[in-house]
Design an enzyme around this catalytic site. Sequence first.
Site, PDB file in Angstrom:
ATOM      1  N   HIS A 169      -5.713  -5.669   4.006  1.00  0.00           N
ATOM      2  CA  HIS A 169      -4.665  -4.646   4.120  1.00  0.00           C
ATOM      3  C   HIS A 169      -4.088  -4.645   5.528  1.00  0.00           C
ATOM      4  O   HIS A 169      -4.813  -4.345   6.481  1.00  0.00           O
ATOM      5  CB  HIS A 169      -5.247  -3.266   3.798  1.00  0.00           C
ATOM      6  CG  HIS A 169      -5.596  -3.113   2.348  1.00  0.00           C
ATOM      7  ND1 HIS A 169      -4.926  -2.262   1.503  1.00  0.00           N
ATOM      8  CD2 HIS A 169      -6.525  -3.750   1.591  1.00  0.00           C
ATOM      9  CE1 HIS A 169      -5.436  -2.371   0.282  1.00  0.00           C
ATOM     10  NE2 HIS A 169      -6.405  -3.261   0.322  1.00  0.00           N
ATOM     11  N   GLN A 183      -5.318  -0.553  -4.034  1.00  0.00           N
ATOM     12  CA  GLN A 183      -5.997  -1.734  -4.568  1.00  0.00           C
ATOM     13  C   GLN A 183      -6.855  -1.384  -5.792  1.00  0.00           C
ATOM     14  O   GLN A 183      -6.927  -2.140  -6.754  1.00  0.00           O
ATOM     15  CB  GLN A 183      -6.850  -2.391  -3.473  1.00  0.00           C
ATOM     16  CG  GLN A 183      -7.446  -3.717  -3.925  1.00  0.00           C
ATOM     17  CD  GLN A 183      -8.256  -4.391  -2.837  1.00  0.00           C
ATOM     18  OE1 GLN A 183      -7.924  -4.305  -1.655  1.00  0.00           O
ATOM     19  NE2 GLN A 183      -9.327  -5.062  -3.228  1.00  0.00           N
ATOM     20  N   CYS A 219       0.849  -1.180   0.000  1.00  0.00           N
ATOM     21  CA  CYS A 219       0.000   0.000   0.000  1.00  0.00           C
ATOM     22  C   CYS A 219       0.890   1.238   0.000  1.00  0.00           C
ATOM     23  O   CYS A 219       1.819   1.352   0.789  1.00  0.00           O
ATOM     24  CB  CYS A 219      -0.909  -0.050   1.222  1.00  0.00           C
ATOM     25  SG  CYS A 219      -1.002   1.452   2.168  1.00  0.00           S
ATOM     26  N   GLU A 220       0.615   2.155  -0.948  1.00  0.00           N
ATOM     27  CA  GLU A 220       1.518   3.293  -1.087  1.00  0.00           C
ATOM     28  C   GLU A 220       1.349   4.331   0.030  1.00  0.00           C
ATOM     29  O   GLU A 220       2.154   5.228   0.172  1.00  0.00           O
ATOM     30  CB  GLU A 220       1.372   3.949  -2.464  1.00  0.00           C
ATOM     31  CG  GLU A 220       0.094   4.705  -2.689  1.00  0.00           C
ATOM     32  CD  GLU A 220       0.064   5.343  -4.080  1.00  0.00           C
ATOM     33  OE1 GLU A 220       0.896   4.980  -4.927  1.00  0.00           O
ATOM     34  OE2 GLU A 220      -0.801   6.202  -4.294  1.00  0.00           O
ATOM     35  N   HIS A 221       0.289   4.200   0.822  1.00  0.00           N
ATOM     36  CA  HIS A 221       0.105   5.150   1.916  1.00  0.00           C
ATOM     37  C   HIS A 221       0.896   4.776   3.160  1.00  0.00           C
ATOM     38  O   HIS A 221       1.221   5.631   3.970  1.00  0.00           O
ATOM     39  CB  HIS A 221      -1.384   5.252   2.285  1.00  0.00           C
ATOM     40  CG  HIS A 221      -2.208   5.842   1.190  1.00  0.00           C
ATOM     41  ND1 HIS A 221      -3.541   5.523   0.994  1.00  0.00           N
ATOM     42  CD2 HIS A 221      -1.885   6.730   0.232  1.00  0.00           C
ATOM     43  CE1 HIS A 221      -4.003   6.200  -0.052  1.00  0.00           C
ATOM     44  NE2 HIS A 221      -3.009   6.935  -0.529  1.00  0.00           N
ATOM     45  N   HIS A 222       1.143   3.475   3.344  1.00  0.00           N
ATOM     46  CA  HIS A 222       1.830   3.025   4.562  1.00  0.00           C
ATOM     47  C   HIS A 222       3.056   2.172   4.287  1.00  0.00           C
ATOM     48  O   HIS A 222       3.730   1.754   5.219  1.00  0.00           O
ATOM     49  CB  HIS A 222       0.864   2.223   5.445  1.00  0.00           C
ATOM     50  CG  HIS A 222      -0.334   3.005   5.892  1.00  0.00           C
ATOM     51  ND1 HIS A 222      -1.521   3.039   5.186  1.00  0.00           N
ATOM     52  CD2 HIS A 222      -0.522   3.796   6.974  1.00  0.00           C
ATOM     53  CE1 HIS A 222      -2.387   3.815   5.808  1.00  0.00           C
ATOM     54  NE2 HIS A 222      -1.811   4.295   6.899  1.00  0.00           N
ATOM     55  N   CYS A 254      -2.180  -2.563   6.838  1.00  0.00           N
ATOM     56  CA  CYS A 254      -2.211  -1.222   7.445  1.00  0.00           C
ATOM     57  C   CYS A 254      -3.523  -0.996   8.184  1.00  0.00           C
ATOM     58  O   CYS A 254      -3.608  -0.144   9.063  1.00  0.00           O
ATOM     59  CB  CYS A 254      -1.954  -0.138   6.404  1.00  0.00           C
ATOM     60  SG  CYS A 254      -3.160  -0.074   5.080  1.00  0.00           S
TER      61      CYS A 254
HETATM   62 ZN   LIG Z   1      -2.346   1.606   3.829  1.00  0.00          ZN
END
Ligand SMILES: [Zn+2]
Length: 207
Positions: free
Chosen positions: A166, A138, A96-99, A168
């Site tokens: 996920h 995703q 996941c590119e956010h975490h 995260c």
């Molecule tokens: Zn994430």
Amino acid sequence: MMSTKVTDIKRKRQKGRRTPPVDLSRVASGVRLILEGIGEDPNREGLLDTPKRVAEMYAELTAGMREDAAEHIVPLSGNKHDEMVIVKDISIASLCEHHLAPFVGKCHIAYIPKNGKILGVSKLARLAETFARRLQLQERLTSEIANTLFEHLQPIGVMVVIEAEHTCMTLRGVKKPGATTVTSAVLGGFRKDSRTRAEAMSLIVGK
Ligand SMILES: [Zn+2]
């Protein structure tokens, strides 16, 4: 002769997507900073090789950034099949590119071939893996797989469904462990024909 050269260069550039190779030592320095930042001692015995290991892991998990996904779309020859093809339960692992935390799950791909152009199961799995091994969302992963298949295999329709967990979310108590996110991308004939779409969906979901 000259024009061949130019084409080769163009092809090579496209193939490499101009993404530089992973700078492992730079990633490792970053991991060392994380260890310091959380109050760990990066020099204690158990952690000595951790920055290097994590750097190698990220190189592997982002290997798809340095690959051309369309390369995997090589139709099997000599086929006359024109009925819906469904490949279920392709395992995917992405970040996941956010975490920068993994999300793992299953990818299901349905398509209706045109002119007998079908793809081997291993090629479909490689296509999904090439896009999964990048920093992703995703939703984007789902549509990138669908769009590339639609564009390069040119089937009548494509439907991609991904079910993933996920870390995260599940590791941080935001959502209950085991909660899955389902995304889908629908193109061509599947979009126009709700009966075909429903048929594919029930074949995918009905396990
Ligand atoms: Zn994430």
